[in-house]
Design an enzyme around this catalytic site. Structure first.
Site, PDB file in Angstrom:
ATOM      1  N   CYS A   1       0.824  -1.214   0.000  1.00 27.22           N
ATOM      2  CA  CYS A   1       0.000   0.000   0.000  1.00 27.22           C
ATOM      3  C   CYS A   1       0.854   1.259   0.000  1.00 27.22           C
ATOM      4  O   CYS A   1       0.497   2.265  -0.619  1.00 27.22           O
ATOM      5  CB  CYS A   1      -0.937  -0.007   1.201  1.00 27.22           C
ATOM      6  SG  CYS A   1      -0.085  -0.130   2.798  1.00 27.22           S
TER       7      CYS A   1
ATOM      8  N   HIS B   1      -2.027   1.410   7.049  1.00 28.62           N
ATOM      9  CA  HIS B   1      -2.369   1.371   5.629  1.00 28.62           C
ATOM     10  C   HIS B   1      -2.056   2.711   4.976  1.00 28.62           C
ATOM     11  O   HIS B   1      -2.454   3.767   5.473  1.00 28.62           O
ATOM     12  CB  HIS B   1      -3.859   1.048   5.469  1.00 28.62           C
ATOM     13  CG  HIS B   1      -4.288   0.745   4.066  1.00 28.62           C
ATOM     14  ND1 HIS B   1      -3.596  -0.125   3.236  1.00 28.62           N
ATOM     15  CD2 HIS B   1      -5.348   1.203   3.333  1.00 28.62           C
ATOM     16  CE1 HIS B   1      -4.216  -0.195   2.061  1.00 28.62           C
ATOM     17  NE2 HIS B   1      -5.269   0.598   2.096  1.00 28.62           N
TER      18      HIS B   1
ATOM     19  N   ASN C   1      -8.006   4.463  -2.517  1.00 27.57           N
ATOM     20  CA  ASN C   1      -7.457   3.228  -1.961  1.00 27.57           C
ATOM     21  C   ASN C   1      -6.788   2.419  -3.071  1.00 27.57           C
ATOM     22  O   ASN C   1      -6.814   2.799  -4.244  1.00 27.57           O
ATOM     23  CB  ASN C   1      -8.579   2.427  -1.295  1.00 27.57           C
ATOM     24  CG  ASN C   1      -8.075   1.466  -0.245  1.00 27.57           C
ATOM     25  OD1 ASN C   1      -6.872   1.265  -0.079  1.00 27.57           O
ATOM     26  ND2 ASN C   1      -8.987   0.847   0.485  1.00 27.57           N
TER      27      ASN C   1
END
Length: 355
Positions: free
Chosen positions: A161, A297, A317
């Site tokens: 990520c 994240h 995302n």
């Protein structure tokens, strides 16, 4: 009201699922925004049809009937959670997605990947923040509408990520500066940026910015495509264009106004705690669910706005376009807590680029 799950013995499940594989595999259909109806929660046959249709939609296959039974049970339990929460919340909603056959612990282990041991790294002083004295800010900004946000990508089961967060911010400032939106290579960061970052086992965005500066730029995705796993570094590609940045700056920590000031000028790399179960199944709305500030994240903030009196940050995302609002989530801001919802104000930074 919430509904109770239909009760089945394991033997009954084995028989029913084996039969449903033959009878229901062609039941793919369009569902409502949350992906289920109350009937699916009270009728076993309908629930099995829903599971088979969901499997078809997400190209799911299992190695054995026993594994399929297990995943069905997880799916059913997740559906109960989704329905219960949808009856408790009103500003956002949850729905079935590709993660519906994963336990929450499995989900966290596969799809989060910020490097926790490095959180104590020294951040840049606030005096370096170039947008500090900006006062005239627009009420809303959406860098997607300005052409500075590439299509949503999918990190897969690789804790990368941090690379996607970095790349999204670099893609944004490159478009703002040059007028060209180029999809850049997360894989290069995973394979080559290994001094402080750890590929599919996590990393930090500031270290990735440092790598891009030190190596003279980042390759485009077409020249160095994503593998969803760690590969061998191919850093030296001759006669291939790289996208450069001049530097990077940290947004003052725990300061909502500073994050908005930065967002008014460019997309920003941010870190959040995304391990909450509601985050796993977020489908739409302004998210204000329960979460802490234990950052796990990396994502990219690409704008801000307001809906029905609720201020939010638009977050890109890296879980594919079928998660959330086509791959994005609107996260509530102005929560009254300096660190922001899910810690979004704690570790924001952005690349810089001169024309």
């Amino acid at each position: 009201m919430a509904f109770s799950a239909p009760s089945l013995s394991k033997f009954s499940l084995l028989v029913a699922i084996s039969a449903s594989a033959l009878l229901c595999c062609a039941f793919a259909r369009d569902f409502s925004i949350v992906g289920y109806t109350p009937e699916h929660l009270t009728n076993t046959d309908k629930l099995l049809e829903l599971f088979e249709s969901w499997m078809s939609e997400h190209s799911k296959a299992y190695k054995s009937v026993e594994e399929k039974v297990h995943r069905f049970e997880v799916f059913r339990e997740n559906l109960m959670h989704i329905d219960q929460r949808n009856n408790e919340i009103n500003s956002y909603w949850l729905g079935l997605n590709e993660f519906a056959d994963l336990t929450h612990e499995e989900f966290k282990g596969r799809y989060l990947g910020l490097a926790k041991p490095q959180f104590s790294r020294k951040r840049q002083p606030s005096a370096n923040f170039r947008y500090r004295d900006i006062t005239d800010l627009p009420k809303s900004v959406d860098w997607r509408k300005k052409g500075a946000v590439a299509p949503v990508k999918d990190q897969g089961q690789c804790g990368s990520c941090w690379a996607f967060s970095t790349v999204a911010a670099v893609e944004g400032i490159n478009q703002i500066t040059t007028g060209n939106l180029s999809s850049l290579s997360e894989q290069e960061l995973i394979d080559c940026d290994t001094t402080f970052n750890s590929g599919c086992n996590g990393g930090l965005m500031d270290y990735a910015f440092q790598y891009i500066i030190s190596t003279g730029g980042l390759h485009k995705e077409d020249d160095y495509p994503y593998l969803m796993e760690e590969g061998i570094c191919q850093e030296q590609k001759e006669d291939v264009e790289r996208v450069t940045i001049s530097g990077y700056e940290d947004v003052p920590e725990n300061d909502d106004e500073s994050l908005v000031k930065a967002l008014a000028h460019q997309p920003v790399s941010v870190a959040i705690e995304a391990s909450g179960r509601d985050f796993q199944f977020y489908k739409g709305g302004v998210f204000n669910g329960k979460c802490g500030t234990d950052l796990d994240h990396g994502v990219a903030a690409v704008g801000y706005g307001s809906s029905k009196g609720s201020d939010y940050v638009i977050v890109k995302n890296s879980w594919g376009p079928r998660w959330g609002e086509k791959g994005f989530i609107r996260m509530k801001r102005n929560t009254g807590k300096p660190e922001g919802l899910c810690g979004i104000n704690k570790m924001a930074s952005y690349p810089t680029k001169t024309k």
